[in-house]
Design a protein around this motif. Sequence first.
Motif, short mmCIF file in Angstrom:
data_model
loop_
_atom_site.label_atom_id
_atom_site.label_comp_id
_atom_site.label_asym_id
_atom_site.label_seq_id
_atom_site.Cartn_x
_atom_site.Cartn_y
_atom_site.Cartn_z
N MET A 21 36.96 40.08 29.42
CA MET A 21 37.77 40.82 30.05
C MET A 21 38.91 40.05 30.43
N ILE A 22 38.90 38.92 31.11
CA ILE A 22 39.98 38.11 31.65
C ILE A 22 40.64 37.58 30.49
N VAL A 23 40.25 36.98 29.35
CA VAL A 23 40.82 36.60 28.36
C VAL A 23 41.68 37.59 27.72
N THR A 24 40.97 38.55 27.38
CA THR A 24 41.69 39.65 26.83
C THR A 24 42.96 40.17 27.61
N ALA A 25 42.79 40.33 28.92
CA ALA A 25 43.81 40.83 29.78
C ALA A 25 44.77 39.74 29.94
N ILE A 26 44.66 38.55 29.95
CA ILE A 26 45.77 37.45 29.96
C ILE A 26 46.37 37.42 28.52
N VAL A 27 45.67 37.28 27.49
CA VAL A 27 46.32 37.18 26.19
C VAL A 27 46.91 38.13 25.59
N PHE A 28 46.29 39.35 25.66
CA PHE A 28 46.72 40.62 25.14
C PHE A 28 47.47 41.50 26.08
N ALA A 35 23.98 36.11 32.44
CA ALA A 35 24.76 35.66 31.46
C ALA A 35 25.60 36.64 30.65
N ARG A 36 25.22 37.77 30.52
CA ARG A 36 25.77 39.06 29.85
C ARG A 36 27.04 39.35 30.66
N ARG A 37 26.83 39.48 32.18
CA ARG A 37 27.62 39.65 33.18
C ARG A 37 28.97 38.61 33.06
N LEU A 38 28.56 37.38 32.97
CA LEU A 38 29.26 36.25 33.02
C LEU A 38 30.25 36.42 31.77
#
Lengths: 279, 275, 377
Positions: free
Chosen positions: B19-26, B10-13
């Motif tokens: 990471m993905i949200v940070t990359a896409i949004v910011f 769960a931690r990895r997920l």
Amino acid sequence: MGRAHRLSRALVASVPLVVLGVIFLYPFALLAVEAFARPGGGYGFGTFAAILAGHAFRDALFATLRIALTATATCLVLGSALALLIRFVAFPGARALGRLVDVYLAFPSFLVALSLTFLYGNSGLVRSLWTSALGLPAVDASRSFLYGFWGVVLAEVTYYTPFVMRPVLAALEVIDRAQLEVASGLGERPWGVLRRVVFPELVPALIAGGSLCLLLTMNEFGIILVMGVKDVITLPMMIYGKAIDEFDYPAASAVAICNVALSLGLNFTYRQSLERAPR
Amino acid sequence: MSELIHSRGARRLLAGAGMIVTAIVFGLPLLTLILASIAGEWTRALPSTLTVAHLRAALGGAQRAALWHSLATGLVATIVALVLGAWGALASRRYPAPVRRGIDALFLMPVAIPSVSIGLALLVAFSHPPLLLNGTVVLVVITHVVLITAYAYTSAQAGIARLPPSVEEMAGSLGAAPSRVLVRVTLPLLLPHLRAAAALGLALSMGELGATIMIYPPGWITAPVEIFSLTDRGSLFAGAAVSVWLLATTFAALRLLDRRRSPRRVALERRRSGA
Amino acid sequence: MAESPRATSGHDRAPPRIRVHALSVRYGDHLALDRVDLSVAAGEVVVLLGESGSGKTTLLRAIAGFTEPTAGRIHLGSTDVTDAPPHARGLGLVVQNYALFPHLRVAENVAFGLRARKRPRPQIERTVARFLEMTGMASHARRYPHELSGGQQQRVAIARALAIEPPALLLDEPLSALDAPLRADMLDELRRLHAELPQTAIVYVTHDQTEAIAIGHRIVLLNAGRIVADGVPRDLHDTPPNRYTAEFFGQANLLPVRVLEGTADARADRNRIAARIADRTIWARGSADAPRSGAALLCVRPHDLRIEETQAQTPDGNHLDGIVRSAQWLGATQRVVVEAGPSTIRVDRPASEALPTPGARVRVSFSADCAVVLADR
């Protein structure tokens, strides 16, 4: 201390107030004069009545509120989710993101609009990827979602999410980790610990961050201007249009007075909620 | 770190999701902006050629002037705002609490008001005698001062609240005149806070668009206004190039002003903690 | 709690409440726990004692599920919980700073674990009332944590942990945030609570030996991630198995000796060992793993030593001759330091006796029952 001495001190102390009066209060007084002045001379609510009677003002007011509320709600969800991830799941980039939050306030919002144009605009990266790289049929030739309500919301969410993250991160920082451990020791699952122990501690931060976010999104102008949104007119856009495009300063002033009253009212509520928040 | 999520999977997920949200949004918007500033031709998904032509062009002609106008306006407005804010904060502490709350409200109000309305008010007010400033650079500076004085004021107030207790009385009792206490004791102790306020004020001023667009004279186009008019005309890459330079200048100015561990600041902190 | 519960409970067949087998915990290069075995029976109070960094807290946190072991297994009853998350273990936890939930009233804090278990409301109310009563906090049920004193907060923390009626209660330095008089009260209180819940096993972490002796049925002494002693407090005090234990409990005199080969067997019935110190042979008890020959340590507590005339006869011939270095009156006792050859010996005697003069020659004697030969580890 003589009388003269005290008088001179009072004079020195009042200098910044006088300056602020001239460059800030005086302009707004004249703005009011402009808004209340009747064309033939004298003062009245004529301009206001005309503005309020038209659809344009009501549409702009609703658009402003709709955008601000949607963006703020999204910022609250996304901001707290990211803050929780930064705190409880160390992912690559989490530290950088945590620090970025502190400098975000300093960068201009309209650059987000420009960036998103390159990403999701009519000839942006995503559309090109869709058609050329993936070989999929072109999306219908209509304008991208970016130039409407959702585009503005997306840009505002991108820019204002850190304003929620900052207080939430600060609140998470002071939660005692022993409390979380005791809670799970007592048999509470992670989701329950989040809901029953962490969330109550975040409420003041969410109120503070959310109100600030709401205030700033209501006042946002640069994003909408630079994005070239045509069918979404917010109050600041309406003021700009009336003044710059139509040279109708009385109307612009009346809308501005309404907008300022709205913002100051919201700001007052925000300050009150800050004072009432515990700790 | 693992006090809440005990399952490694769960931690990895969740880490992946973060990471993905940070990359896409910011991450993605910033990267795209930088990419656009060096894109030669961009008709497919990614630019087919890269060039520094836009960046170089942005350092000449009207665009260089715009960057310079922004920097100059920012510097002057910041200095004026600092003086005004610090002066106001120092003066306001002499007043009783209700008066002080009123002064606080006055200084902080511009933050809550939409910048377009501030621009309009200044435009309306200074197009009339007796203060006829419409079409002058002075009006641009005044507008920016109105917008950033609040930050200087709150920073100075925070600094005043953290002044070592009775240090000013101590200096006074040692025979220093009030002006000397101000220059030799109070202001040096406030300096770190003013420095931070200066950094923030400069950055805000350099990125200001809403009020400036209402009042700028044709001869003093600032960088944000220039970026808007470039993109409005469809010169998106040129706009991106000016944006990148604006960000770089702002960032450099920030680093220069708000160095966390300047020697002076370290010395001050040491003195305060009594070490 | 003088008696071990095993004598009274009669649950010898039941699996221990907690069983830790060969548990290791590694943080990077640092081995915080090194193959530790521990078993706690129902109703037993086991104290994990040690200095900071000894691994006692790591062991407790591993049992609770907050620290992932590198190797080894943990069983609760007959269930292997090594990989179970903390919320699935059902152990009550009390920590040093209480960690009460600040936004919940006292009664809501105590109800927390029961609500997590979705117990019916009437049952929650009954249980909460019972444990608030038991801890003497019933009259504060509607208060918020910040309205309570430290001692009261600790009572609520204990009630909260007990309310889920855990098979075992884990206490991590529970009294170290309280001042000394309050600490003594709370120790009495904990003993009383345990008497009311005689089946609850307790694991109690502390660095304070008086606390450990006061509450433990058994003390497990840890040092550098290993168990160095495990036994009844009285035994650990009287017959320390090794140097570390002897030093940890009181300021024992530890004198280097050589065990005489064969003597341990010769008088095995009385468990006596003969050893050479300076040029004398003395007799002492042997600890469990005392060496059968060669270098060892003689452990004698200062209050078990007597100071005699230089020519006095001594039982078993157990005496050492030396010179008084210093003598100091300390109120109820006096502390005399005697230098006997290479050894410095501390002697505590009643203050009523005459204070010896520094420089005087004296004979220090002791009974063989009070002296223990132990391994130099």
